[in-house]
Scaffold this motif. Structure first.
Motif, short mmCIF file in Angstrom:
data_model
loop_
_atom_site.label_atom_id
_atom_site.label_comp_id
_atom_site.label_asym_id
_atom_site.label_seq_id
_atom_site.Cartn_x
_atom_site.Cartn_y
_atom_site.Cartn_z
N GLU A 221 8.74 -28.20 13.59
CA GLU A 221 8.34 -28.15 12.11
C GLU A 221 9.36 -27.30 11.50
O GLU A 221 9.54 -27.43 10.29
CB GLU A 221 6.75 -27.89 11.80
CG GLU A 221 5.83 -28.67 12.28
CD GLU A 221 4.28 -28.41 12.05
OE1 GLU A 221 4.22 -27.42 11.50
OE2 GLU A 221 3.42 -28.96 12.22
N ASP A 223 12.17 -25.59 9.83
CA ASP A 223 13.42 -25.78 9.20
C ASP A 223 14.25 -24.54 9.03
O ASP A 223 14.21 -24.13 7.88
CB ASP A 223 13.41 -26.77 8.04
CG ASP A 223 14.53 -27.10 7.31
OD1 ASP A 223 15.74 -26.80 8.08
OD2 ASP A 223 14.65 -27.70 6.35
N HIS A 236 2.68 -22.81 11.78
CA HIS A 236 3.37 -23.90 12.55
C HIS A 236 2.95 -24.55 13.86
O HIS A 236 2.24 -23.70 14.37
CB HIS A 236 5.02 -23.48 12.72
CG HIS A 236 5.86 -23.45 11.63
ND1 HIS A 236 6.35 -24.37 10.60
CD2 HIS A 236 6.02 -22.08 11.06
CE1 HIS A 236 7.24 -23.75 9.90
NE2 HIS A 236 6.96 -22.45 9.86
N ASP A 237 2.86 -25.88 13.83
CA ASP A 237 2.65 -26.48 15.31
C ASP A 237 3.52 -26.18 16.07
O ASP A 237 4.70 -26.49 15.97
CB ASP A 237 2.23 -27.78 14.94
CG ASP A 237 1.77 -28.58 16.40
OD1 ASP A 237 0.92 -27.89 16.88
OD2 ASP A 237 2.36 -29.42 16.70
N HIS A 245 0.23 -28.25 22.95
CA HIS A 245 0.37 -27.73 21.69
C HIS A 245 -0.51 -26.64 21.26
O HIS A 245 -1.66 -26.45 21.71
CB HIS A 245 0.22 -29.04 20.80
CG HIS A 245 1.18 -29.92 20.88
ND1 HIS A 245 2.14 -30.29 19.74
CD2 HIS A 245 1.51 -30.79 21.87
CE1 HIS A 245 2.93 -31.30 20.28
NE2 HIS A 245 2.62 -31.48 21.76
#
Length: 300
Positions: A221, A223, A236-237, A245
């Motif tokens: 995820e 950016d 975030h994952d 995960h």
């Protein structure tokens, strides 16, 4: 009647030669005065025949006042004996003394602070008649070298302290380059993301066996090229290399290391916190339901 004889000789060439020699001497003096080296020449009587300004002023003279003086007139007796012994060695052997540290301490020239060299000078008949001495002051270079060594030592100490902090930090810390490839990972990061070397004691955090693992594979995820990605902490994952995960708080920063820009990510697994929060929320919900049930019972 008195008569006399007058002899006339044309000395034009002699005058021109003397002028030419004088001009050459002035040019030579200008050149050696501009050189950042002490330069002095002595004859077989240990009298100075040539000195540059740096040499003369180091001994407390102007060049024109020092020419003609003996070595013993300019320094202490022990220093004069040392200098004259070295000069005699060159005069007798006709061989130069190569550049080296001064062999002993004197009030003016100290061992470890000056380099010196002595060269034989020949007269018009090819016989060694003078000795040219060069002294090079290395005190400033020595100070710079000592400062550089101290800076290098401090840098190594800082690197060791930083590495110790990284190796013992509870949070996962990874760095990655402008292409997103991992550059380093501390032990906590290797364990969290199941990276190579996880669990190995004393493992180096640098990129020795990280292969071509990218930050995008670990935190899809993220950016990281967006400027606001470096503002504060975000959840975030994350995906470990074993496929697991987990949610994590991530703080991202930039670091310019001289070879290019690096990004530093500090990752904290919040799986347990989420579980505790869920358990607390469930407990609160149950307590609320129990309270409502009690209220209804009392109302009836």
């Amino acid at each position: 009647r008195v008569m006399g004889v007058v002899t006339i000789r044309d000395v034009t060439e002699q005058v021109m030669a003397e002028r030419h020699l004088s001009a050459r001497e002035r040019l030579l003096q200008t050149v050696i005065d501009a050189v950042p080296v002490w330069i002095g020449a002595t004859d077989r009587d240990h009298r100075y025949t040539l000195v540059n300004r740096q040499f003369a002023r180091a001994f407390g003279f102007e060049p024109e006042a020092m020419v003609g003086k003996r070595v013993a007139d300019t320094v202490s007796a022990p220093s004069a004996r040392l200098i004259e012994t070295l000069n005699d060695r060159v005069l007798e052997s006709g061989k130069a003394i190569p550049l080296q540290e001064f062999p002993n301490d004197t009030p003016l020239i100290r061992r470890g602070e000056f380099l010196f060299a002595k060269l034989p000078l020949e007269d018009e008949h090819g016989a060694v008649s003078r000795v040219l001495t060069l002294y090079i002051d290395i005190r400033e270079n020595k100070r710079l070298t000592d400062a550089l060594r101290a800076a290098e030592s401090n840098l190594r100490g800082s690197e060791r302290r930083l590495r110790a902090i990284l190796e013992t930090a509870g949070d996962a810390i990874v760095t990655f380059d402008g292409s997103g490839d991992l550059a380093s990972a501390n032990p906590a990061a290797r364990a969290l993301f199941a990276l190579p070397g996880a669990g190995a004691a004393g493992h180096d955090s640098r990129q020795d066996d990280l292969g071509h693992c990218s930050i995008a594979a670990l935190i899809p995820e993220l950016d990281w090229e967006r400027d606001d990605a470096h503002d504060g902490e975000r959840v975030h994952d994350c995906v470990a290399q074993d496929g697991r995960h987990f949610p994590a708080e991530l703080a991202l920063s930039r670091l310019d290391d001289g070879d290019g820009r690096l990004h530093v990510a500090v990752v904290r697994d919040i799986t347990e916190r989420r579980r505790h929060e869920a358990e607390l929320e469930e407990a609160l919900l149950r307590a609320e339901e129990a309270n409502q049930s009690k209220s209804r019972f009392l109302a009836n």
